[in-house]
Design a protein around this motif. Structure first.
Motif, PDB file in Angstrom:
ATOM      1  N   ALA A   1      -4.747  10.215   5.029  1.00  0.00           N
ATOM      2  CA  ALA A   1      -4.733   9.557   6.346  1.00  0.00           C
ATOM      3  C   ALA A   1      -3.405   8.839   6.584  1.00  0.00           C
ATOM      4  CB  ALA A   1      -5.884   8.566   6.449  1.00  0.00           C
ATOM      5  N   ILE A   2      -2.825   8.298   5.515  1.00  0.00           N
ATOM      6  CA  ILE A   2      -1.566   7.570   5.673  1.00  0.00           C
ATOM      7  C   ILE A   2      -0.383   8.522   5.871  1.00  0.00           C
ATOM      8  CG2 ILE A   2       0.100   6.162   4.390  1.00  0.00           C
ATOM      9  CD1 ILE A   2      -2.242   4.481   3.401  1.00  0.00           C
ATOM     10  N   VAL A   3      -0.374   9.617   5.088  1.00  0.00           N
ATOM     11  CA  VAL A   3       0.741  10.564   5.206  1.00  0.00           C
ATOM     12  C   VAL A   3       0.749  11.232   6.586  1.00  0.00           C
ATOM     13  CG1 VAL A   3       1.695  12.708   4.292  1.00  0.00           C
ATOM     14  CG2 VAL A   3       1.031  10.894   2.739  1.00  0.00           C
ATOM     15  N   ILE A   4      -0.461  11.444   7.135  1.00  0.00           N
ATOM     16  CA  ILE A   4      -0.579  12.016   8.482  1.00  0.00           C
ATOM     17  C   ILE A   4       0.240  11.217   9.503  1.00  0.00           C
ATOM     18  CG2 ILE A   4      -2.206  12.158  10.438  1.00  0.00           C
ATOM     19  CD1 ILE A   4      -2.565  14.494   8.795  1.00  0.00           C
ATOM     20  N   THR A   5       0.243   9.886   9.332  1.00  0.00           N
ATOM     21  CA  THR A   5       0.954   9.061  10.313  1.00  0.00           C
ATOM     22  C   THR A   5       2.471   9.264  10.244  1.00  0.00           C
ATOM     23  OG1 THR A   5       1.162   7.138   8.858  1.00  0.00           O
ATOM     24  CG2 THR A   5      -0.826   7.275  10.199  1.00  0.00           C
ATOM     25  N   MET A   6       2.938   9.860   9.133  1.00  0.00           N
ATOM     26  CA  MET A   6       4.370  10.158   9.063  1.00  0.00           C
ATOM     27  C   MET A   6       4.711  11.363   9.936  1.00  0.00           C
ATOM     28  SD  MET A   6       5.305   9.789   5.048  1.00  0.00           S
ATOM     29  CE  MET A   6       7.026   9.340   4.921  1.00  0.00           C
ATOM     30  N   ILE A   7       3.779  12.307  10.020  1.00  0.00           N
ATOM     31  CA  ILE A   7       4.033  13.521  10.803  1.00  0.00           C
ATOM     32  C   ILE A   7       3.715  13.280  12.278  1.00  0.00           C
ATOM     33  CG2 ILE A   7       3.449  15.950  11.095  1.00  0.00           C
ATOM     34  CD1 ILE A   7       2.751  15.980   8.105  1.00  0.00           C
ATOM     35  N   PHE A   8       2.561  12.647  12.543  1.00  0.00           N
ATOM     36  CA  PHE A   8       2.199  12.365  13.931  1.00  0.00           C
ATOM     37  C   PHE A   8       2.457  10.894  14.221  1.00  0.00           C
ATOM     38  CE2 PHE A   8      -0.429  15.974  12.722  1.00  0.00           C
ATOM     39  CZ  PHE A   8      -0.095  16.859  13.719  1.00  0.00           C
ATOM     40  N   ASN A   9       3.631  10.647  14.758  1.00  0.00           N
ATOM     41  CA  ASN A   9       3.996   9.286  15.094  1.00  0.00           C
ATOM     42  C   ASN A   9       3.527   8.987  16.516  1.00  0.00           C
ATOM     43  OD1 ASN A   9       5.185   6.951  14.277  1.00  0.00           O
ATOM     44  ND2 ASN A   9       7.087   7.977  13.676  1.00  0.00           N
ATOM     45  N   ALA A  10       2.983   7.791  16.727  1.00  0.00           N
ATOM     46  CA  ALA A  10       2.532   7.454  18.069  1.00  0.00           C
ATOM     47  C   ALA A  10       3.745   7.292  18.990  1.00  0.00           C
ATOM     48  CB  ALA A  10       1.734   6.157  18.038  1.00  0.00           C
ATOM     49  N   PRO A  11       3.623   7.730  20.261  1.00  0.00           N
ATOM     50  CA  PRO A  11       4.715   7.526  21.206  1.00  0.00           C
ATOM     51  C   PRO A  11       4.966   6.033  21.449  1.00  0.00           C
ATOM     52  CG  PRO A  11       3.174   9.150  22.051  1.00  0.00           C
ATOM     53  CD  PRO A  11       2.551   8.552  20.837  1.00  0.00           C
TER      54      PRO A  11
ATOM     55  N   LEU B   1       0.329  -3.999  -2.563  1.00  0.00           N
ATOM     56  CA  LEU B   1      -1.136  -4.043  -2.568  1.00  0.00           C
ATOM     57  C   LEU B   1      -1.736  -2.724  -2.091  1.00  0.00           C
ATOM     58  CD1 LEU B   1      -1.983  -7.626  -1.244  1.00  0.00           C
ATOM     59  CD2 LEU B   1      -2.219  -6.735  -3.555  1.00  0.00           C
ATOM     60  N   THR B   2      -1.030  -2.016  -1.208  1.00  0.00           N
ATOM     61  CA  THR B   2      -1.538  -0.728  -0.744  1.00  0.00           C
ATOM     62  C   THR B   2      -1.234   0.368  -1.764  1.00  0.00           C
ATOM     63  OG1 THR B   2      -1.042  -1.465   1.496  1.00  0.00           O
ATOM     64  CG2 THR B   2      -1.559   0.861   1.222  1.00  0.00           C
ATOM     65  N   ALA B   3      -0.050   0.279  -2.361  1.00  0.00           N
ATOM     66  CA  ALA B   3       0.375   1.340  -3.274  1.00  0.00           C
ATOM     67  C   ALA B   3      -0.460   1.342  -4.558  1.00  0.00           C
ATOM     68  CB  ALA B   3       1.856   1.180  -3.609  1.00  0.00           C
ATOM     69  N   PHE B   4      -0.831   0.147  -5.037  1.00  0.00           N
ATOM     70  CA  PHE B   4      -1.499   0.084  -6.338  1.00  0.00           C
ATOM     71  C   PHE B   4      -2.846   0.819  -6.366  1.00  0.00           C
ATOM     72  CE2 PHE B   4      -4.004  -2.195  -9.639  1.00  0.00           C
ATOM     73  CZ  PHE B   4      -3.278  -1.765 -10.734  1.00  0.00           C
ATOM     74  N   PRO B   5      -3.801   0.511  -5.461  1.00  0.00           N
ATOM     75  CA  PRO B   5      -5.063   1.271  -5.499  1.00  0.00           C
ATOM     76  C   PRO B   5      -4.832   2.772  -5.317  1.00  0.00           C
ATOM     77  CG  PRO B   5      -5.261  -0.607  -4.042  1.00  0.00           C
ATOM     78  CD  PRO B   5      -3.815  -0.501  -4.411  1.00  0.00           C
ATOM     79  N   LEU B   6      -3.842   3.122  -4.498  1.00  0.00           N
ATOM     80  CA  LEU B   6      -3.591   4.548  -4.243  1.00  0.00           C
ATOM     81  C   LEU B   6      -2.994   5.247  -5.468  1.00  0.00           C
ATOM     82  CD1 LEU B   6      -2.253   4.438  -0.582  1.00  0.00           C
ATOM     83  CD2 LEU B   6      -4.483   5.198  -1.373  1.00  0.00           C
ATOM     84  N   SER B   7      -2.556   4.465  -6.452  1.00  0.00           N
ATOM     85  CA  SER B   7      -2.007   5.074  -7.658  1.00  0.00           C
ATOM     86  C   SER B   7      -3.068   5.179  -8.764  1.00  0.00           C
ATOM     87  CB  SER B   7      -0.814   4.261  -8.169  1.00  0.00           C
ATOM     88  OG  SER B   7      -1.281   3.058  -8.752  1.00  0.00           O
ATOM     89  N   ARG B   8      -4.286   4.602  -8.513  1.00  0.00           N
ATOM     90  CA  ARG B   8      -5.320   4.547  -9.550  1.00  0.00           C
ATOM     91  C   ARG B   8      -6.258   5.733  -9.463  1.00  0.00           C
ATOM     92  NH1 ARG B   8      -3.889   1.337 -13.234  1.00  0.00           N
ATOM     93  NH2 ARG B   8      -6.064   1.050 -13.859  1.00  0.00           N
ATOM     94  N   LYS B   9      -6.445   6.391 -10.594  1.00  0.00           N
ATOM     95  CA  LYS B   9      -7.365   7.538 -10.608  1.00  0.00           C
ATOM     96  C   LYS B   9      -8.810   7.096 -10.440  1.00  0.00           C
ATOM     97  CE  LYS B   9      -4.732  11.122 -12.788  1.00  0.00           C
ATOM     98  NZ  LYS B   9      -3.560  10.355 -13.315  1.00  0.00           N
ATOM     99  N   ASP B  10      -9.122   5.844 -10.859  1.00  0.00           N
ATOM    100  CA  ASP B  10     -10.513   5.394 -10.749  1.00  0.00           C
ATOM    101  C   ASP B  10     -10.835   4.825  -9.371  1.00  0.00           C
ATOM    102  OD1 ASP B  10      -8.871   3.299 -11.264  1.00  0.00           O
ATOM    103  OD2 ASP B  10      -9.759   2.774 -13.198  1.00  0.00           O
ATOM    104  N   PHE B  11      -9.936   4.978  -8.407  1.00  0.00           N
ATOM    105  CA  PHE B  11     -10.209   4.557  -7.040  1.00  0.00           C
ATOM    106  C   PHE B  11     -10.655   5.785  -6.254  1.00  0.00           C
ATOM    107  CE2 PHE B  11      -8.461   3.452  -2.720  1.00  0.00           C
ATOM    108  CZ  PHE B  11      -9.423   2.499  -2.440  1.00  0.00           C
ATOM    109  N   LEU B  12     -11.949   5.826  -5.907  1.00  0.00           N
ATOM    110  CA  LEU B  12     -12.529   7.057  -5.368  1.00  0.00           C
ATOM    111  C   LEU B  12     -11.931   7.488  -4.023  1.00  0.00           C
ATOM    112  CD1 LEU B  12     -16.378   7.276  -5.934  1.00  0.00           C
ATOM    113  CD2 LEU B  12     -14.572   8.816  -6.700  1.00  0.00           C
ATOM    114  N   LEU B  13     -11.532   6.510  -3.203  1.00  0.00           N
ATOM    115  CA  LEU B  13     -11.046   6.862  -1.863  1.00  0.00           C
ATOM    116  C   LEU B  13      -9.549   7.169  -1.857  1.00  0.00           C
ATOM    117  CD1 LEU B  13     -12.956   4.255   0.314  1.00  0.00           C
ATOM    118  CD2 LEU B  13     -13.438   6.679   0.013  1.00  0.00           C
ATOM    119  N   ARG B  14      -8.975   7.303  -3.052  1.00  0.00           N
ATOM    120  CA  ARG B  14      -7.527   7.495  -3.172  1.00  0.00           C
ATOM    121  C   ARG B  14      -7.019   8.656  -2.320  1.00  0.00           C
ATOM    122  NH1 ARG B  14      -4.342  10.032  -7.815  1.00  0.00           N
ATOM    123  NH2 ARG B  14      -6.264  11.155  -8.146  1.00  0.00           N
ATOM    124  N   LYS B  15      -7.650   9.829  -2.478  1.00  0.00           N
ATOM    125  CA  LYS B  15      -7.123  11.005  -1.767  1.00  0.00           C
ATOM    126  C   LYS B  15      -7.305  10.949  -0.257  1.00  0.00           C
ATOM    127  CE  LYS B  15      -6.607  14.289  -5.426  1.00  0.00           C
ATOM    128  NZ  LYS B  15      -7.275  15.281  -6.267  1.00  0.00           N
TER     129      LYS B  15
END
Lengths: 324, 289
Positions: free
Chosen positions: B112-122, B93-107
């Motif tokens: 914001a999600i990829v950031i959490t891969m680099i900055f992991n909470a302690p 459900l999260t991946a699908f909207p993020l794969s759609r070009k017509d979803f404006l908030l995609r980028k």
């Protein structure tokens, strides 16, 4: 002044320009939401998950700058600035834990990181498909076992009743309590890590090797290169970008050794050589409740990780390739 | 093709080295299997290598009657089945909207999600958050805090983006809305990648340990790995009888070996299926980089 204020042309011009722009922008989003409301609905659960379990804990890291008390919560706990960090620098336990973490991380980088590359190259030299498949299947298996099980196996193998000591006895040596002796701990960590993950690690390299254009090897054979020379002059250089990317991904987690592995191999007798940041944070933070101090340690660890990633990424970009 | 002497020597060395190394991957498990079917005297006398000595099934009879072990087994089965389902649902459900070009908030959302891969909470703020949410000491603490793996979600998204958009238009003409598009067109087309990711989630959940250490204090809710760990730490828990009183054809050595095998068997059974999919998945993961 009065004239300006009453001048309708200036006034309306200013007022009209800005609202229209933002209105248009707003309309674009509202339109998008109206047209694709289902997409917004779909992503909502995921967004809530990321906010609660990723962003709130990230923001919660501010307790590293507080004297956090559970009853007061984040809002009412007193701020102490960098006091926790100063405290760390003069803290004997922290020095020991940091040294252990850095040393084990370094050994892993030197011994464990290259292991899959070497094994991938060795696998690549096996021409008999059945042998290759069988050997690979066996190598991948330990990746799927938990560290609890692997830890249990390691303890069994190295115990006084274990196979290793049985062999030592046959050869006429005294049995050794490997898991209780300080000098063996880091070696055991590195070896068990290689044993568990080396097969899994080869997969990406093997995929990269199959992607190499076979005509390069054909040309090399015509030029009289044997397998060794082909490996050194074709395979390795073409693997370099993959190696570099995996190295960068690795260096970002340099100090994150993996809680499960160390926790399951550690005994109180080996704390002085094997206690790492994560196991220490668990004991001092979660079991003893020193929340602010251990969060400071966690932040310190993240900052070091990011700094290393940044430095090595800059270096990597000089060779023409980095993560960003 | 003819090989030089050097190359032939290398081939001999390479085969022997890899065969021995591959044998060490399975040998410890085979040895523990042999110990679990041996008499305690033989096991402690270090006589057991790959075949049982003084064959007995008493160890296994005792292990399989251990209610505490079975309880943990079912906790693990529950979190693996329910957790894999929920993780897949949330990831898709999260991946699908993020794969759609017509979803404006995609980028912005993707960023914001990829950031959490680099900055992991302690660990500590994460622990405090989970506790505030009220998940402490429940099986949900083993499922929900790790519900979406960003890595897995991104693989699914990448796969969705590779599906040709002609299908979208065809679906729209047929009156398919976006939920229909996802569940009736995208998901059936993504079966291989979904199988791979599902297996990644399932193996991770089966091996759940750290979250149990952090969030579950109640032994009744311990998953299998946590139970094994407690057995290893205090060996007297291994048996439901007092081994010092009475004469039994098992001891802590054979019981320990048997519990390790007990927890490994499910993985070994599904391993052939696992293998079919995970190699594909590991390579898919590398494409992302």
């Amino acid at each position: 002044m009065k004239n300006y204020a009453n001048n309708p042309t200036i006034d309306s011009g200013v007022k009209r320009n800005i609202p229209i722009k933002s209105k248009r922008k707003k309309n674009r989003y509202i339109e998008n939401i109206q047209k694709h409301w289902m997409l917004y609905l779909m992503i909502l659960p995921g967004l809530i998950y990321y906010i609660i379990f990723k962003y709130i804990p990230l923001l919660g890291s501010v307790i590293a700058f507080q004297d956090y008390q559970i009853l007061n919560g984040i809002m009412n706990s007193p701020w102490v600035g960098l006091e926790n960090f100063y405290h760390l620098l003069n803290y004997q336990d922290f020095h020991e834990v940091l040294r252990n973490t850095a040393l084990i991380a370094l050994y892993q980088l030197i011994f464990q990181f290259p292991a899959p590359i070497i094994f991938a190259l060795l696998f690549n030299e096996i021409r008999l498909m059945i042998a290759k498949k069988t050997i690979q299947s066996l190598f991948y298996l330990p990746h799927f076992l938990s560290w609890v099980i692997v830890g249990g196996i390691v303890f069994e193998l190295l115990s006084t009743e274990g196979v290793i000591n049985a062999f030592r006895e046959i050869l006429g040596y005294e049995p050794i309590l490997f898991m209780q002796e300080k000098e063996y701990f880091r070696t055991i960590v590195v070896f068990s890590g290689i044993w568990k993950e080396v097969g899994w690690g080869t997969i990406i390299y093997l995929a990269a090797i199959t992607a190499i254009n076979p005509s390069l090897y054909e040309a090399a054979v015509i030029d009289g290169a044997n397998r060794w020379k082909q490996t050194i002059h074709i395979t390795l250089p073409l693997l370099f970008p993959t190696i570099l990317i995996l190295f960068l991904l690795n260096i970002g987690n340099f100090l994150e050794l993996g809680f499960d592995q160390i926790f399951n191999l550690l005994t109180p007798m080996t704390y002085s050589v094997g206690d790492i940041i994560e196991t220490y944070v668990y004991r001092a933070g979660i079991l003893q409740g020193q929340y602010s101090l251990t969060t400071a340690i966690g932040l310190f660890q993240s900052v070091i990780g990011f700094a290393l990633l940044w430095i090595f990424n800059r270096l990597a970009r000089k060779t023409g390739q980095g993560l960003w | 093709m003819r090989m030089s002497i050097g190359e032939r020597c290398f081939q001999v060395f390479n085969y022997s080295f890899l065969i021995i190394a591959a044998a060490t991957m399975i040998a410890p498990l085979l040895q523990l299997l042999a110990v679990s079917f041996s008499s305690p005297v033989a096991a402690d006398a270090k006589k057991v290598f790959l075949l049982p000595v003084d064959f007995t099934v008493d160890t296994w009879v005792h292990i399989l009657q251990n209610d505490v072990l079975w309880r943990s087994f079912f906790v693990t089965v529950f979190i693996t089945v329910v957790g894999t389902f929920l993780s897949m649902l949330f990831s898709v459900l999260t991946a699908f909207p993020l794969s759609r070009k017509d979803f404006l908030l995609r980028k912005p959302i993707m960023f914001a999600i990829v950031i959490t891969m680099i900055f992991n909470a302690p660990m500590i703020p994460f622990f405090l958050t989970v506790r505030e949410v009220g998940l402490m000491d429940s099986v949900w603490a083993l499922i929900i805090p790790g519900l979406i793996s960003t890595f897995n979600m991104v693989i699914i998204r990448t796969f969705f983006m590779g599906i040709p958009s002609d299908l979208d238009d065809a679906a729209k003409i047929d009156g398919c809305n976006e939920f229909g598009l996802l569940f009736r067109i995208y998901l059936p087309l993504s079966k291989p990648v979904l199988a791979t990711i599902g297996l990644f989630y399932a193996v991770g959940l089966w091996n759940t340990f750290k979250t149990a250490v952090l969030f579950v204090r109640n032994p009744d809710l311990w998953p299998l790995q946590m139970r094994l760990r407690s057995f290893f730490v205090s060996e007297e828990q291994l048996s439901t009888v007092d081994l010092l009183v009475g004469d039994y054809d098992f001891n802590t050595t054979t019981l320990k070996a048997a519990t390790i095998i007990f927890a490994t068997i499910p993985i070994v059974i599904v391993y052939p299926y696992l293998q079919k999919y995970f190699v594909k998945g590991a390579v898919l993961g590398s494409l992302k980089e």
